[in-house]
Design a protein around this motif. Sequence first.
Motif, PDB file in Angstrom:
ATOM      1  N   LEU A 176     -12.975   1.957  -1.131  1.00  0.00           N
ATOM      2  CA  LEU A 176     -13.235   3.007  -2.126  1.00  0.00           C
ATOM      3  C   LEU A 176     -12.025   3.269  -3.018  1.00  0.00           C
ATOM      4  CD1 LEU A 176     -15.333   5.462   0.044  1.00  0.00           C
ATOM      5  CD2 LEU A 176     -16.070   4.473  -2.132  1.00  0.00           C
ATOM      6  N   ILE A 177     -10.831   2.901  -2.557  1.00  0.00           N
ATOM      7  CA  ILE A 177      -9.637   3.081  -3.397  1.00  0.00           C
ATOM      8  C   ILE A 177      -9.030   1.731  -3.795  1.00  0.00           C
ATOM      9  CG2 ILE A 177      -9.087   5.377  -2.485  1.00  0.00           C
ATOM     10  CD1 ILE A 177      -6.903   4.053  -0.767  1.00  0.00           C
ATOM     11  N   GLY A 178      -9.841   0.665  -3.641  1.00  0.00           N
ATOM     12  CA  GLY A 178      -9.405  -0.637  -4.113  1.00  0.00           C
ATOM     13  C   GLY A 178      -8.461  -1.384  -3.194  1.00  0.00           C
ATOM     14  N   VAL A 179      -8.409  -0.995  -1.927  1.00  0.00           N
ATOM     15  CA  VAL A 179      -7.556  -1.683  -0.951  1.00  0.00           C
ATOM     16  C   VAL A 179      -8.410  -2.661  -0.148  1.00  0.00           C
ATOM     17  CG1 VAL A 179      -6.103  -1.405   1.094  1.00  0.00           C
ATOM     18  CG2 VAL A 179      -5.927   0.226  -0.794  1.00  0.00           C
TER      19      VAL A 179
ATOM     20  N   GLY B 162      -4.357  -4.584   2.626  1.00  0.00           N
ATOM     21  CA  GLY B 162      -3.453  -4.958   1.543  1.00  0.00           C
ATOM     22  C   GLY B 162      -4.235  -5.194   0.264  1.00  0.00           C
ATOM     23  N   TYR B 163      -3.690  -6.036  -0.603  1.00  0.00           N
ATOM     24  CA  TYR B 163      -4.340  -6.341  -1.881  1.00  0.00           C
ATOM     25  C   TYR B 163      -4.528  -7.845  -2.002  1.00  0.00           C
ATOM     26  CZ  TYR B 163      -3.220  -1.534  -3.050  1.00  0.00           C
ATOM     27  OH  TYR B 163      -3.138  -0.170  -3.037  1.00  0.00           O
ATOM     28  N   ARG B 164      -5.718  -8.244  -2.386  1.00  0.00           N
ATOM     29  CA  ARG B 164      -6.075  -9.653  -2.460  1.00  0.00           C
ATOM     30  C   ARG B 164      -5.178 -10.423  -3.432  1.00  0.00           C
ATOM     31  NH1 ARG B 164     -12.162  -8.766  -4.528  1.00  0.00           N
ATOM     32  NH2 ARG B 164     -11.951  -7.197  -2.873  1.00  0.00           N
TER      33      ARG B 164
ATOM     34  N   ILE C 134       0.853  -1.191   0.000  1.00  0.00           N
ATOM     35  CA  ILE C 134       0.000   0.000   0.000  1.00  0.00           C
ATOM     36  C   ILE C 134       0.885   1.236   0.000  1.00  0.00           C
ATOM     37  CG2 ILE C 134      -1.802   1.263   1.236  1.00  0.00           C
ATOM     38  CD1 ILE C 134      -2.646  -1.360   2.521  1.00  0.00           C
ATOM     39  N   LEU C 135       0.592   2.179  -0.872  1.00  0.00           N
ATOM     40  CA  LEU C 135       1.356   3.425  -0.919  1.00  0.00           C
ATOM     41  C   LEU C 135       1.188   4.177   0.398  1.00  0.00           C
ATOM     42  CD1 LEU C 135       0.494   4.664  -4.519  1.00  0.00           C
ATOM     43  CD2 LEU C 135       2.598   3.555  -3.759  1.00  0.00           C
ATOM     44  N   ALA C 136       2.237   4.858   0.822  1.00  0.00           N
ATOM     45  CA  ALA C 136       2.202   5.598   2.088  1.00  0.00           C
ATOM     46  C   ALA C 136       1.058   6.613   2.100  1.00  0.00           C
ATOM     47  CB  ALA C 136       3.535   6.297   2.321  1.00  0.00           C
ATOM     48  N   ASP C 137       0.828   7.276   0.983  1.00  0.00           N
ATOM     49  CA  ASP C 137      -0.237   8.273   0.904  1.00  0.00           C
ATOM     50  C   ASP C 137      -1.609   7.625   1.051  1.00  0.00           C
ATOM     51  OD1 ASP C 137      -1.088  11.089   0.249  1.00  0.00           O
ATOM     52  OD2 ASP C 137      -2.067  10.025  -1.403  1.00  0.00           O
TER      53      ASP C 137
END
Length: 208
Positions: free
Chosen positions: A145-148, A185-187, A27-30
């Motif tokens: 909402l941001i795909g995380v 995270g991401y699946r 995940i990006l820090a932002d």
Amino acid sequence: MFADKQTVLNAFRFRHACKSYDVAKKILADDFAYILETARLSPSSFGLEPWRFLVVQNRTLREELRGIFVILLARTQATMQADYQEKIWGGAHGMPSETIGMMQKFFKQFAETNFAIADNPRAFNDWAAKQTYIALANMMTAAALIGVDSTPIEGFQKETVEKLLSGKGFINLDEYRVSVMAAFGYRAGEPRRAKTRQAAGDVVQWVE
């Protein structure tokens, strides 16, 4: 400025309790700062914000906790007395002294009479822990909402985790107790089946 309703509903349909994360995708820090900001901005009973968000980045500790990213802590009753109330209501919320006095009276009535938690530390802790779930829900929705992806986690030995965190100096058990955990995270793959829920008519009752 505002997301349309379908975008929000799509995020809820996208979100699931992810069981397997893609370890190669970070995940990006932002993006993570945005997720944490939605926790910070979450509402709480009497605006007391009885929480702290422990973000676990230490690799060894994460392995001991099985990859958990965020631990939501709830303040103990002992740390939420008059001095803390004045700090939050006067400092964070900028209330004048007379308003703080009124809030303290309202909270005293709430704790002693309405919810009867003042003389029961366990009940008080449960009340504080409930507030952290509001922040948890907001984080999970914001992430979706941001795909995380995210996973709320209650399946852990609370006393063991508290002892581990306390022993490593990350928390003072006189001040905080572990409420719930969450991974982000991401699946690694798509869910095995589509999201299922009860029908709206089975869970919504209109009182007229």
